[in-house]
Design an enzyme around this catalytic site. Structure first.
Site, short mmCIF file in Angstrom:
data_model
loop_
_atom_site.label_atom_id
_atom_site.label_comp_id
_atom_site.label_asym_id
_atom_site.label_seq_id
_atom_site.Cartn_x
_atom_site.Cartn_y
_atom_site.Cartn_z
CG HIS A 197 40.47 40.77 27.27
ND1 HIS A 197 39.37 40.06 27.69
CD2 HIS A 197 41.21 40.97 28.38
CE1 HIS A 197 39.46 39.84 29.00
NE2 HIS A 197 40.56 40.40 29.43
CG HIS A 251 44.59 38.03 36.63
ND1 HIS A 251 44.70 37.60 35.33
CD2 HIS A 251 43.89 39.18 36.59
CE1 HIS A 251 44.07 38.46 34.53
NE2 HIS A 251 43.58 39.43 35.26
CG ASP A 253 43.16 41.65 31.94
OD1 ASP A 253 43.46 41.30 33.08
OD2 ASP A 253 42.02 41.49 31.47
CD GLU A 283 40.47 38.20 36.44
OE1 GLU A 283 39.68 39.13 36.69
OE2 GLU A 283 40.75 37.90 35.25
CD GLU A 284 41.21 37.56 31.97
OE1 GLU A 284 39.99 37.65 31.77
OE2 GLU A 284 41.98 38.55 31.98
CO CO Z 1 40.81 40.17 31.64
ZN ZN Z 2 42.48 41.06 34.62
#
Ligand code: CO
Ligand code: ZN
Length: 349
Positions: free
Chosen positions: A316, A61, A169, A198-199
């Site tokens: 994150h 993503h 990420d 995605e998140e």
């Molecule tokens: Co994430």
């Molecule tokens: Zn991810």
């Protein structure tokens, strides 16, 4: 380094254009049918050389967590809300960038004589972003409601083996997928998907999987390493707690998470591939979190799916760490899998 460019690019969920443009130029000439789908995801096809006809989706993503401006107060500070899973504990004092012009700001950090944030974690609703504006009018010339806000973070090398940056990420998954395409072709057809949103709920991947209609899917991710040093531990202890997912342990293969149970045939295949190629790997059994595989494995009539993740410490956050060795091992595993996957691997025992 492509990972640096991807890490420093700004792409909070729903606003992935800058990341998409880096990817489009990086994969140009390495795949066919490169297109931007109606959601904004990039899809591309790299035909295989093995003749099995297996169509293998690889997904990563493009979006990252962040914030969105929701309004401007009379004193010129910004109200804001989260986009994706941001931990309240990292908010006060955080440096951020706002909107297309990347206006710098900082999230309020109360002086010690103010009592409102001394004892408990400040909630986002009690915080504001300070962009140095003196009034609402002053701020309104620079930012507006709906502007996305990202961590203000520069990529860097740390020590001999680590890389530090934001949005690993899942920009590390994007970087791996670009490297896979540049290093191809493989035995199977590769259906690449660089997904959006995605998140905020695996939304781009759902549509990409429906469109690509793969036989099998591998999701490439950055995941939480549980090896954060424990400052309360005995400094002289010989044995330390043994985390399930740690930096330097090689790619993490998900067994199960909140969004999916990994297809047992694919998990067996990936473990066998790693062992046959002397690639270290670890099993991820923490049930929190989810990935695009949660949407992909239920697309169309169902898609056997697995997740191959890079362990990242402080994920994150503006300063995640990952290991170059893990990156090399993860890339090697993906490429070995694409060259050895056959329909036989999908037989039920
Ligand atoms: Co994430
Ligand atoms: Zn991810």
């Amino acid at each position: 380094m492509l990972l640096q460019e991807l890490s420093e690019a700004v792409g909070v969920s729903g606003d992935e254009e800058a990341v998409r443009n880096i990817i489009l130029s990086a994969i140009d000439g390495h795949a066919e049918h490169i297109r931007i789908d109606p959601m904004g995801s990039v899809t591309a096809v790299q035909p295989g050389t093995g003749g099995s006809g297996l169509r293998v989706m690889l997904a990563a993503h493009m979006d990252e967590i962040g914030f969105m401006v929701t309004g401007v107060d009379s004193d010129g500070t910004l109200r804001f809300t989260k986009v994706g899973g941001v931990d309240d504990r990292i908010l006060p004092g955080l440096r951020v960038r706002i909107g297309a012009d990347q206006i710098p700001g900082v999230i309020l950090w109360g002086p010690i004589h103010k009592t409102w944030e001394q004892k408990s974690i400040a909630k986002i609703t009690s915080l504001r972003i300070d962009i140095g504006a003196s009034s609402k009018d002053d701020a309104n010339g620079k930012v507006k409601a709906g502007d996305r806000v990202v961590f203000d973070s520069r990529f860097m090398e740390v020590g001999d083996k680590m890389l530090r940056g934001k949005a690993f990420d899942d920009r590390v998954g994007c970087s791996l997928l670009v490297d896979v395409l540049q290093g191809g072709p493989y035995a199977v057809d590769v259906l690449a998907a660089f997904t959006v949103q995605e998140e905020v709920g695996l939304r781009g991947a759902r549509v990409a999987a429906q469109t690509l209609d793969p036989d099998v899917a591998f999701v490439l991710e950055g995941t939480t390493a549980h090896d954060v040093p424990d400052p309360m531990a005995d400094p002289d202890a010989v044995t330390r707690p043994n985390p399930t997912c740690k930096i330097g342990g090689g790619p993490a293969l998900t067994v199960m998470d909140r969004s999916m149970v990994t297809d047992p045939r694919l998990l067996r295949f990936l473990r066998g591939t790693a062992e046959a190629n002397s690639i270290p790997y670890q099993l991820k059994t923490a049930l929190g979190g989810g990935t695009d595989a949660g949407a992909i494995h239920q697309a169309n009539a169902g898609v056997p799916s697995a997740v191959i993740s890079m362990p990242c410490r402080y994920i994150h956050s503006p300063s995640a760490y990952l290991s170059r060795d893990d990156y090399a091992h993860t890339l090697k595993l993906i490429q070995a899998a694409l060259n050895s996957l056959t329909p036989d691997a999908l037989a039920w025992e």
